[in-house]
Design an enzyme around this catalytic site. Structure first.
Site, PDB file in Angstrom:
ATOM      1  N   TYR A 132       0.587  -1.220   0.206  1.00 56.22           N
ATOM      2  CA  TYR A 132       0.419  -0.231  -0.229  1.00 56.22           C
ATOM      3  C   TYR A 132       0.928   1.428   0.178  1.00 56.22           C
ATOM      4  CZ  TYR A 132      -4.827  -1.779   0.853  1.00 56.22           C
ATOM      5  OH  TYR A 132      -5.938  -2.822   0.921  1.00 56.22           O
ATOM      6  N   LYS A 151       3.336 -15.293   2.901  1.00 55.70           N
ATOM      7  CA  LYS A 151       3.512 -15.967   1.330  1.00 55.70           C
ATOM      8  C   LYS A 151       5.051 -16.264   1.739  1.00 55.70           C
ATOM      9  CE  LYS A 151       1.920 -17.968  -2.717  1.00 55.70           C
ATOM     10  NZ  LYS A 151       1.309 -19.258  -2.801  1.00 55.70           N
ATOM     11  N   ASP A 156      -2.978 -17.916   0.664  1.00 56.93           N
ATOM     12  CA  ASP A 156      -3.799 -18.971  -0.119  1.00 56.93           C
ATOM     13  C   ASP A 156      -4.088 -20.218   0.822  1.00 56.93           C
ATOM     14  OD1 ASP A 156      -1.601 -20.307  -0.114  1.00 56.93           O
ATOM     15  OD2 ASP A 156      -1.606 -20.904  -2.371  1.00 56.93           O
ATOM     16  N   ASP A 184      -6.215  -6.866   4.005  1.00 61.15           N
ATOM     17  CA  ASP A 184      -7.533  -6.352   3.914  1.00 61.15           C
ATOM     18  C   ASP A 184      -8.231  -7.065   3.114  1.00 61.15           C
ATOM     19  OD1 ASP A 184      -9.269  -4.074   2.291  1.00 61.15           O
ATOM     20  OD2 ASP A 184      -7.749  -4.653   0.896  1.00 61.15           O
ATOM     21  N   ASP A 241     -12.365  -9.050   5.232  1.00 62.36           N
ATOM     22  CA  ASP A 241     -13.319  -9.438   4.031  1.00 62.36           C
ATOM     23  C   ASP A 241     -14.537 -10.308   3.935  1.00 62.36           C
ATOM     24  OD1 ASP A 241     -12.895  -6.563   3.001  1.00 62.36           O
ATOM     25  OD2 ASP A 241     -14.027  -6.453   1.196  1.00 62.36           O
TER      26      ASP A 241
HETATM   27  C1  IPM Z   1     -10.260  -1.062   4.176  1.00 66.41           C
HETATM   28  C2  IPM Z   1     -10.658  -0.101   3.082  1.00 66.41           C
HETATM   29  C3  IPM Z   1      -9.384   0.204   2.455  1.00 66.41           C
HETATM   30  C4  IPM Z   1      -7.815  -0.371   2.358  1.00 66.41           C
HETATM   31  C5  IPM Z   1      -9.879   0.796   1.059  1.00 66.41           C
HETATM   32  C6  IPM Z   1     -10.974   1.637   1.195  1.00 66.41           C
HETATM   33  C7  IPM Z   1      -8.556   1.972   0.795  1.00 66.41           C
HETATM   34  O1  IPM Z   1     -10.698  -1.481   1.319  1.00 66.41           O
HETATM   35  O2  IPM Z   1      -9.633  -0.732   4.793  1.00 66.41           O
HETATM   36  O3  IPM Z   1     -10.432  -2.886   4.150  1.00 66.41           O
HETATM   37  O4  IPM Z   1      -7.572  -1.414   1.531  1.00 66.41           O
HETATM   38  O5  IPM Z   1      -7.270  -0.538   3.163  1.00 66.41           O
HETATM   39 MG    MG Z   2     -10.870  -3.887   2.119  1.00 68.82          MG
END
Ligand code: IPM
Ligand code: MG
Length: 358
Positions: free
Chosen positions: A142, A191, A223, A247, A251
């Site tokens: 990032y 990884k 993975d 990240d 999710d």
């Molecule tokens: C998160 C989001 C952010 C990230 C984006 C919006 C930049 O997906 O906080 O998980 O990738 O960190």
């Molecule tokens: Mg995110």
């Protein structure tokens, strides 16, 4: 006690869900005798529209001068074609980096009342999900070197994953300290079979692990981790990983708890001033319709009380209210599933939470 909170409502559903968390914080303040002062600042697409940049200097200064920051969400289709350094997401990355918020704590637990919303098989659901993802937040790909250049097959673009010993050490310590307060188990995800940065990550995690003989530590390739999260999520307790893997995997973990609309996060650094935000985005498709689930943002406010203000009882009061709202069968559209229940609006859900706080 009195606290200054910077509000970055942002875009899309951001303003609706932040308003909800503010109402909950005010109720907690009345109940326990605290005063929260809220100051809004521009960040994201709304800041681009008003000032031409996603993160105005005034916003950074305002966040630094506050006791903590509450953020809704940033971004939307309107700003999707802007160049990378002018996109709304830069605001998020900019605050994380300006405040040195290298630790991102993302708890994911499956509420008993929401078992039917978990997309996994019944026997897996019955074993439960209760994990904390510790995501490194100010390093890795990032923030690594990036650019465009001309290569053999035309224009090329590159991003670099780079981690230093110091960066891995400090996030690993957070993971081991967190594990000491939970079930004393850390899974470090990397990884290392391919990436040099992951090999350094693994070496450093092992060195830090030696300082915590009471905590069990194991490595897992990313993975495999993606697969294990849906195969047997109950095996995870504290998970520590890099910025990008965190990240993606956070999710994934959110979905197994029913909805991304439920998961809060805390971003912390060396000082007490942290940033608290739901892990979901700005949901432009439902923005302004009073449909968003405010729970992730309200739970983020609870994390603020706990981590920035040391108000554990106040944080628990919010978390208990959420437990009860869900146990009472109240649902927003994202978690209504096929229960046949009429989904509550964002403000109705907020009122239901408030009613369980008074
Ligand atoms: C998160 C989001 C952010 C990230 C984006 C919006 C930049 O997906 O906080 O998980 O990738 O960190
Ligand atoms: Mg995110």
């Amino acid at each position: 006690m009195e606290f200054q909170i910077a509000l970055l409502k942002g875009d899309g559903i951001g303003p609706e869900i932040v308003d909800s968390a503010v109402a909950v914080l005010e109720a907690v303040g009345r109940k326990f005798g605290h005063t929260f002062h809220f100051t809004p600042y521009l960040a994201g697409g709304c800041a681009i529209d008003a000032t031409g940049v996603p993160l105005p200097d005034e916003t950074v200064a305002g966040c630094k001068a506050s006791d903590s920051v509450l953020l809704g969400a940033v971004g939307g289709p309107k700003w999707d074609t802007l160049p990378g350094n002018l996109r709304p997401e830069r605001a998020l990355l900019g605050v994380r980096s300006a405040l040195g918020l290298y630790t991102n704590i993302r708890p994911a637990k499956l509420y008993p009342a929401l078992k039917s919303e978990c997309p996994l098989r019944g026997d897996i659901v019955d074993r439960g999900v209760d994990l904390v993802m510790i995501r490194e937040l100010t390093g890795g790909i990032y923030f690594g070197e990036r650019g465009r250049r001309t290569g053999k097959m035309g224009e090329e673009a590159y991003d670099t994953e780079c981690y230093s010993v110091g960066e891995v050490e400090r996030i690993a310590r957070v993971a081991f300290e967190t594990a000491r307060k939970r079930s004393k188990k850390v899974t470090s995800i990397d990884k290392a079979n391919v990436l040099e940065s992951s090999r350094l990550w693994r070496e450093v995690v092992h060195r830090v692990a030696a300082e915590y003989p009471d905590v069990a530590c194991s490595d897992m390739l990313v993975d495999n981790a993606a697969m294990q999260l849906v195969k047997n999520p109950a095996q995870f307790d504290v998970v520590v990983t890099s910025n990008m893997f965190g990240d993606i995997l956070s999710d994934e973990s959110s979905q197994i708890t029913g909805s991304i609309g439920l998961l809060p996060s805390a971003s912390l650094g060396e000082s007490k001033c942290g940033m608290y935000e739901p892990i979901h985005g700005s949901a432009p498709d439902i923005a302004g319709q009073n449909k968003a689930n405010p729970i992730a943002t309200v739970l983020s406010a609870a994390m603020m009380l706990r981590y920035s203000f040391d108000l554990e009882a106040e944080a628990r009061c919010i978390e208990d209210a959420i437990d009860r709202v869900l146990a009472d069968g109240l649902r927003t559209a994202d978690i209504v599933g096929n229960t046949g229940v009429k989904p509550l609006s964002c403000t109705e859900m907020t009122d239901a939470i408030l009613a369980r706080i008074q």
